[in-house]
Design a protein around this motif. Structure first.
Motif, PDB file in Angstrom:
ATOM      1  N   LEU A 240       0.792  -1.225   0.000  1.00 26.11           N
ATOM      2  CA  LEU A 240       0.000   0.000   0.000  1.00 26.11           C
ATOM      3  C   LEU A 240       0.828   1.280   0.000  1.00 26.11           C
ATOM      4  O   LEU A 240       0.276   2.363  -0.195  1.00 26.11           O
ATOM      5  CB  LEU A 240      -0.938   0.007   1.211  1.00 26.11           C
ATOM      6  CG  LEU A 240      -2.006  -1.093   1.241  1.00 26.11           C
ATOM      7  CD1 LEU A 240      -2.946  -0.899   2.419  1.00 26.11           C
ATOM      8  CD2 LEU A 240      -2.804  -1.119  -0.062  1.00 26.11           C
ATOM      9  N   ALA A 241       2.137   1.184   0.232  1.00 27.40           N
ATOM     10  CA  ALA A 241       2.953   2.397   0.234  1.00 27.40           C
ATOM     11  C   ALA A 241       2.868   3.127  -1.109  1.00 27.40           C
ATOM     12  O   ALA A 241       2.906   4.364  -1.153  1.00 27.40           O
ATOM     13  CB  ALA A 241       4.411   2.048   0.550  1.00 27.40           C
ATOM     14  N   LEU A 305      -8.482   6.268   5.516  1.00 25.66           N
ATOM     15  CA  LEU A 305      -8.573   4.842   5.827  1.00 25.66           C
ATOM     16  C   LEU A 305      -7.436   4.072   5.149  1.00 25.66           C
ATOM     17  O   LEU A 305      -6.894   3.119   5.720  1.00 25.66           O
ATOM     18  CB  LEU A 305      -9.932   4.294   5.384  1.00 25.66           C
ATOM     19  CG  LEU A 305     -11.155   4.964   6.030  1.00 25.66           C
ATOM     20  CD1 LEU A 305     -12.443   4.251   5.613  1.00 25.66           C
ATOM     21  CD2 LEU A 305     -11.038   4.995   7.551  1.00 25.66           C
ATOM     22  N   LEU A 306      -7.068   4.491   3.935  1.00 21.48           N
ATOM     23  CA  LEU A 306      -5.897   3.911   3.273  1.00 21.48           C
ATOM     24  C   LEU A 306      -4.644   4.174   4.103  1.00 21.48           C
ATOM     25  O   LEU A 306      -3.788   3.290   4.265  1.00 21.48           O
ATOM     26  CB  LEU A 306      -5.752   4.507   1.866  1.00 21.48           C
ATOM     27  CG  LEU A 306      -4.499   4.121   1.074  1.00 21.48           C
ATOM     28  CD1 LEU A 306      -4.463   2.626   0.800  1.00 21.48           C
ATOM     29  CD2 LEU A 306      -4.434   4.904  -0.240  1.00 21.48           C
ATOM     30  N   ASN A 307      -4.535   5.379   4.658  1.00 19.06           N
ATOM     31  CA  ASN A 307      -3.424   5.718   5.554  1.00 19.06           C
ATOM     32  C   ASN A 307      -3.334   4.737   6.711  1.00 19.06           C
ATOM     33  O   ASN A 307      -2.245   4.281   7.082  1.00 19.06           O
ATOM     34  CB  ASN A 307      -3.625   7.118   6.137  1.00 19.06           C
ATOM     35  CG  ASN A 307      -3.242   8.238   5.188  1.00 19.06           C
ATOM     36  OD1 ASN A 307      -3.315   9.399   5.551  1.00 19.06           O
ATOM     37  ND2 ASN A 307      -2.843   7.935   3.971  1.00 19.06           N
ATOM     38  N   ALA A 308      -4.485   4.421   7.309  1.00 24.01           N
ATOM     39  CA  ALA A 308      -4.504   3.541   8.479  1.00 24.01           C
ATOM     40  C   ALA A 308      -3.965   2.157   8.143  1.00 24.01           C
ATOM     41  O   ALA A 308      -3.214   1.563   8.921  1.00 24.01           O
ATOM     42  CB  ALA A 308      -5.931   3.433   9.026  1.00 24.01           C
ATOM     43  N   TYR A 309      -4.344   1.643   6.993  1.00 30.09           N
ATOM     44  CA  TYR A 309      -3.861   0.326   6.580  1.00 30.09           C
ATOM     45  C   TYR A 309      -2.385   0.357   6.173  1.00 30.09           C
ATOM     46  O   TYR A 309      -1.702  -0.660   6.204  1.00 30.09           O
ATOM     47  CB  TYR A 309      -4.686  -0.197   5.413  1.00 30.09           C
ATOM     48  CG  TYR A 309      -5.943  -0.942   5.825  1.00 30.09           C
ATOM     49  CD1 TYR A 309      -5.871  -2.058   6.651  1.00 30.09           C
ATOM     50  CD2 TYR A 309      -7.203  -0.543   5.377  1.00 30.09           C
ATOM     51  CE1 TYR A 309      -7.014  -2.753   7.018  1.00 30.09           C
ATOM     52  CE2 TYR A 309      -8.351  -1.229   5.741  1.00 30.09           C
ATOM     53  CZ  TYR A 309      -8.249  -2.337   6.567  1.00 30.09           C
ATOM     54  OH  TYR A 309      -9.375  -3.021   6.942  1.00 30.09           O
ATOM     55  N   ARG A 340      -7.186   1.804  12.251  1.00 30.90           N
ATOM     56  CA  ARG A 340      -7.174   0.522  11.537  1.00 30.90           C
ATOM     57  C   ARG A 340      -7.921  -0.558  12.316  1.00 30.90           C
ATOM     58  O   ARG A 340      -8.697  -1.323  11.736  1.00 30.90           O
ATOM     59  CB  ARG A 340      -5.738   0.077  11.282  1.00 30.90           C
ATOM     60  CG  ARG A 340      -5.629  -1.242  10.510  1.00 30.90           C
ATOM     61  CD  ARG A 340      -4.180  -1.605  10.282  1.00 30.90           C
ATOM     62  NE  ARG A 340      -3.461  -1.766  11.523  1.00 30.90           N
ATOM     63  CZ  ARG A 340      -2.148  -1.555  11.659  1.00 30.90           C
ATOM     64  NH1 ARG A 340      -1.432  -1.157  10.628  1.00 30.90           N
ATOM     65  NH2 ARG A 340      -1.569  -1.736  12.825  1.00 30.90           N
ATOM     66  N   ASP A 341      -7.724  -0.597  13.646  1.00 30.48           N
ATOM     67  CA  ASP A 341      -8.405  -1.602  14.466  1.00 30.48           C
ATOM     68  C   ASP A 341      -9.913  -1.408  14.426  1.00 30.48           C
ATOM     69  O   ASP A 341     -10.671  -2.384  14.339  1.00 30.48           O
ATOM     70  CB  ASP A 341      -7.911  -1.530  15.912  1.00 30.48           C
ATOM     71  CG  ASP A 341      -6.485  -2.020  16.073  1.00 30.48           C
ATOM     72  OD1 ASP A 341      -5.976  -2.659  15.132  1.00 30.48           O
ATOM     73  OD2 ASP A 341      -5.873  -1.759  17.126  1.00 30.48           O
ATOM     74  N   ARG A 342     -10.348  -0.164  14.504  1.00 25.78           N
ATOM     75  CA  ARG A 342     -11.790   0.100  14.434  1.00 25.78           C
ATOM     76  C   ARG A 342     -12.327  -0.236  13.048  1.00 25.78           C
ATOM     77  O   ARG A 342     -13.430  -0.820  12.923  1.00 25.78           O
ATOM     78  CB  ARG A 342     -12.065   1.571  14.769  1.00 25.78           C
ATOM     79  CG  ARG A 342     -13.521   2.004  14.579  1.00 25.78           C
ATOM     80  CD  ARG A 342     -14.504   1.167  15.369  1.00 25.78           C
ATOM     81  NE  ARG A 342     -15.883   1.611  15.153  1.00 25.78           N
ATOM     82  CZ  ARG A 342     -16.961   0.904  15.467  1.00 25.78           C
ATOM     83  NH1 ARG A 342     -16.826  -0.306  16.035  1.00 25.78           N
ATOM     84  NH2 ARG A 342     -18.171   1.362  15.232  1.00 25.78           N
ATOM     85  N   LEU A 343     -11.575   0.084  12.011  1.00 25.49           N
ATOM     86  CA  LEU A 343     -12.010  -0.236  10.646  1.00 25.49           C
ATOM     87  C   LEU A 343     -12.136  -1.733  10.461  1.00 25.49           C
ATOM     88  O   LEU A 343     -13.085  -2.221   9.821  1.00 25.49           O
ATOM     89  CB  LEU A 343     -11.025   0.358   9.638  1.00 25.49           C
ATOM     90  CG  LEU A 343     -11.355   0.213   8.150  1.00 25.49           C
ATOM     91  CD1 LEU A 343     -12.747   0.738   7.844  1.00 25.49           C
ATOM     92  CD2 LEU A 343     -10.311   0.917   7.306  1.00 25.49           C
ATOM     93  N   GLU A 344     -11.207  -2.491  11.011  1.00 24.42           N
ATOM     94  CA  GLU A 344     -11.294  -3.947  10.942  1.00 24.42           C
ATOM     95  C   GLU A 344     -12.519  -4.461  11.702  1.00 24.42           C
ATOM     96  O   GLU A 344     -13.184  -5.394  11.268  1.00 24.42           O
ATOM     97  CB  GLU A 344     -10.020  -4.570  11.524  1.00 24.42           C
ATOM     98  CG  GLU A 344      -8.874  -4.656  10.531  1.00 24.42           C
ATOM     99  CD  GLU A 344      -9.179  -5.632   9.409  1.00 24.42           C
ATOM    100  OE1 GLU A 344      -9.193  -6.852   9.650  1.00 24.42           O
ATOM    101  OE2 GLU A 344      -9.430  -5.167   8.291  1.00 24.42           O
ATOM    102  N   GLU A 345     -12.806  -3.848  12.847  1.00 27.82           N
ATOM    103  CA  GLU A 345     -13.982  -4.238  13.624  1.00 27.82           C
ATOM    104  C   GLU A 345     -15.266  -3.976  12.845  1.00 27.82           C
ATOM    105  O   GLU A 345     -16.174  -4.806  12.818  1.00 27.82           O
ATOM    106  CB  GLU A 345     -14.004  -3.461  14.948  1.00 27.82           C
ATOM    107  CG  GLU A 345     -15.137  -3.862  15.883  1.00 27.82           C
ATOM    108  CD  GLU A 345     -15.082  -3.117  17.200  1.00 27.82           C
ATOM    109  OE1 GLU A 345     -15.161  -3.767  18.248  1.00 27.82           O
ATOM    110  OE2 GLU A 345     -14.956  -1.860  17.175  1.00 27.82           O
TER     111      GLU A 345
END
Length: 443
Positions: A240-241, A305-309, A340-345
């Motif tokens: 993703l970088a 959100l891309l940043n978080a991943y 990222r953790d919240r997005l995964e949840e």
């Protein structure tokens, strides 16, 4: 029975790439949960950013030791996996070193791969020592514990094992070439594994073949496992970088983004022909009511959100954060990890409910990130400048602050006082507008 190895290999490839495709689809879906934002302007500048930062590692080398070691691992791991193409062809068709017809160039490639593999091992061992023996501050910080700490070490073990298997495979191959074994043609140069090859002297041809085949199978299986582990790991930034640096914000770092809804309202107020008593137009069917700022991942834009991943969890942002360095709870790295953790949840919620998100009574704000963390930020952009892959934690902090101020009126007392003074007096200080210019009389 003659083709059973080829069939098993094809099944292994199908399983590995199939599961990878499922995870990529889930990843894209989760990122698309964010609000739309246009990051397709000025393509030349964006390609230049990607080439310099993601490919050229220009921001990594600002810390020379870590930067140099990372480049070795990055270049080594990427280039060595060019031999994955040869392994796949050999595995599918039952050949051995299918590209050996390139002669001297093939020998150069194999020799270069081996030197890089040794460099990767040395670099990875150094990284492990920095994390677990020296315990550099940014790797021993309180927000990097539990799974994030274990994940970093697992990656280091993974990379070491893959490189050792690669050299073992080549070392036994070199030994079997010397024995004149059938199927093991004279091909390649082995400047590193050539030193390993004598370890197999005295072994029978059959035993050496078993070791070579075992290393070959474990190497390709390990690569497929590593590829699918990326989704669950901070090393997702390997993939993703590139899009993250391409879609990074091009505007000056201090530029504040205006809300479209507020801009439209101000323009309406300044329009002499507008009816000040006109009702706001009704929302379109299915359209959510306007919301100021962000309280959950749905309110952030897809680039955030891309940043978080993409977060590498390297801690350069937190080690550059003046609030964190003075003992405040804010850690830009934690902001990205929590997002990222919240997005995964949220993603698991959607999977569980057959494609629809069901309110779980939780949100990014308060359940993951506290107002205390958000208000500790000085908005200095140190974290944004320090990030080696152009992640912007500050944008998430500012959007969540907006929500606290504009939706919940939950700003700190000092800030509420300042905003009240600006509204009433036209200045952040508590005196009338008539007295605003009195200071000049003292000059």
């Amino acid at each position: 029975m003659a083709y059973i190895d080829n069939v098993l290999f094809v099944l292994l490839l199908a399983a590995g790439f199939g599961y990878f495709a499922v995870n990529v689809k889930k990843l894209v879906r989760n990122i698309k949960l964010g609000r739309d934002v246009n990051r397709f302007d000025d393509a030349p500048a964006r390609w230049r950013n990607m080439a310099m930062i993601a490919l050229g590692q220009s921001k990594m080398v600002r810390r020379p030791v870590a930067g140099f070691l990372h480049i070795i691992v990055y270049v080594g791991f990427v280039i060595i996996n060019i031999e994955l193409l040869e392994i796949i062809i050999d595995g599918v068709f039952g050949t051995h070193r299918i590209f050996s017809f390139m002669g001297g160039f093939y020998s150069f490639l194999i020799g270069f791969f081996e030197i890089l593999a040794l460099g990767v091992i040395v670099s990875v061992v150094t990284f492990w020592i920095r994390r677990n023996v020296i315990k550099l501050w940014r790797f021993a910080h309180g927000d990097l514990k539990g799974w994030p700490k274990s994940d970093a070490n697992i990656i280091l073990y993974f990379e070491t094992v893959l490189m050792v298997l690669f050299l073992t495979m080549n070392g036994t191959d070199h030994y079997l070439q010397g024995l004149g074994s059938h199927h093991y043609i004279q091909a390649g140069a082995f400047p590193v594994s050539g030193f390993i090859s004598p370890l197999f002297s005295g072994l029978s041809e059959g035993t050496a073949i078993i070791i070579e085949r075992a290393a070959w199978w474990l190497h390709i299986t390990g690569i497929l496992l590593f590829m699918n582990y990326l989704y669950f790991s901070k090393h997702l930034h390997i993939l993703l970088a590139f899009p993250n640096t391409y879609f990074a914000k091009l505007e000056p770092k201090g530029k504040f983004e205006n809300l479209e809804s507020v801009t439209a309202e101000v323009k309406l107020m300044m329009d002499p022909n507008a009816d000040p008593f006109a009702a706001a137009p009704p929302a379109a069917e299915g359209e959510l009511p306007a919301k100021f700022g962000a309280s959950d991942v749905h309110d952030l834009n897809w680039v955030q959100l891309l940043n978080a991943y993409t977060c590498t969890e390297c801690g350069r942002c937190t080690s550059s954060c003046p609030a964190n360095l003075t003992g405040k709870k804010l850690s830009p790295r934690k902001i990205m990890m929590d997002t990222r953790d919240r997005l995964e949840e949220v993603g698991r919620n959607i999977d569980k409910n057959k494609g629809t998100f069901v309110d779980d009574g939780k949100s990014l704000l308060n359940d993951y990130i506290t107002p205390e963390e958000l208000w500790a930020c000085t908005t200095c952009n140190g974290c944004v400048e320090a990030c080696p892959v152009n992640i912007d934690p500050l944008s998430i902090i500012m959007d969540m602050r907006r929500y606290l101020v504009m939706e919940q009126s939950a700003a700190p007392t000092e800030l509420n006082g300042m905003m009240t003074n600006i509204e009433n007096n036209g200045a952040p200080w508590q005196y009338s507008q008539m007295d605003r210019l009195n200071w000049k009389e003292e000059l």
